[in-house]
Design a protein around this motif. Structure first.
Motif, short mmCIF file in Angstrom:
data_model
loop_
_atom_site.label_atom_id
_atom_site.label_comp_id
_atom_site.label_asym_id
_atom_site.label_seq_id
_atom_site.Cartn_x
_atom_site.Cartn_y
_atom_site.Cartn_z
N LYS A 1 28.77 11.35 0.93
CA LYS A 1 29.79 11.80 -0.03
C LYS A 1 31.17 11.83 0.60
O LYS A 1 32.05 12.54 0.14
N ILE A 2 31.35 11.07 1.67
CA ILE A 2 32.63 11.09 2.37
C ILE A 2 33.74 10.46 1.52
O ILE A 2 34.91 10.80 1.63
N HIS A 3 33.35 9.55 0.63
CA HIS A 3 34.32 8.92 -0.27
C HIS A 3 34.34 9.68 -1.59
O HIS A 3 33.43 10.45 -1.88
N GLY A 4 35.35 9.47 -2.36
CA GLY A 4 35.43 10.13 -3.66
C GLY A 4 36.43 11.26 -3.64
O GLY A 4 37.27 11.36 -2.73
N SER A 5 36.34 12.13 -4.62
CA SER A 5 37.28 13.22 -4.71
C SER A 5 36.54 14.48 -5.14
O SER A 5 35.42 14.44 -5.60
N GLY A 6 37.22 15.58 -5.00
CA GLY A 6 36.64 16.87 -5.36
C GLY A 6 36.27 17.67 -4.13
O GLY A 6 35.79 17.12 -3.15
N ASP A 7 36.51 18.97 -4.18
CA ASP A 7 36.26 19.82 -3.05
C ASP A 7 34.78 20.02 -2.78
O ASP A 7 34.34 20.12 -1.64
N GLU A 8 33.98 20.10 -3.82
CA GLU A 8 32.56 20.44 -3.67
C GLU A 8 31.66 19.22 -3.81
O GLU A 8 30.69 19.24 -4.54
N ARG A 9 31.98 18.17 -3.09
CA ARG A 9 31.12 16.97 -3.21
C ARG A 9 30.15 16.90 -2.07
O ARG A 9 30.16 17.57 -1.11
#
Length: 108
Positions: free
Chosen positions: A100-108
């Motif tokens: 989940k290192i890519h993407g956005s959002g604090d709680e990924r």
């Protein structure tokens, strides 16, 4: 120098109202981050993306101001810089492990 040693030094120069704890360093942090960004922008605009040693030094000086505000804010929140750094590394390692290192959002 360790992060906590830096934080201790930064705190020895932290002069702002007790009633503005958290608020004052947060505002300073965003202002100084903007100054870092502005110096980079001006290199792009005025120097054809050429970062001279002097430009790099000026940006590093602004980064020091960012670090000062991060250190004081961490203290006001009840954390050492070492703790904040470790929390960040733990968060990133967890994201990497879960892909989940890519993407956005604090709680990924």
């Amino acid at each position: 120098m360790t992060l906590n040693e830096y934080q201790d030094g930064a705190l020895s120069t932290a002069i702002y109202p007790e009633s503005r704890k958290i608020i004052y360093p947060t505002l300073g942090l965003t202002g100084e981050a903007g100054e870092v960004s502005d110096k980079v922008k001006k290199v792009i605009r005025d120097n054809n993306d050429e970062f001279s040693d002097e430009h790099k030094r000026q940006i590093a000086l602004e980064l020091g101001d960012v670090l000062w505000y991060a250190a004081t804010l961490a203290h006001d929140l009840g954390f050492t810089l070492d703790e904040v750094a470790q929390m960040n590394l733990d968060k990133l390692a967890s994201r990497m492990k879960r892909d989940k290192i890519h993407g956005s959002g604090d709680e990924r």
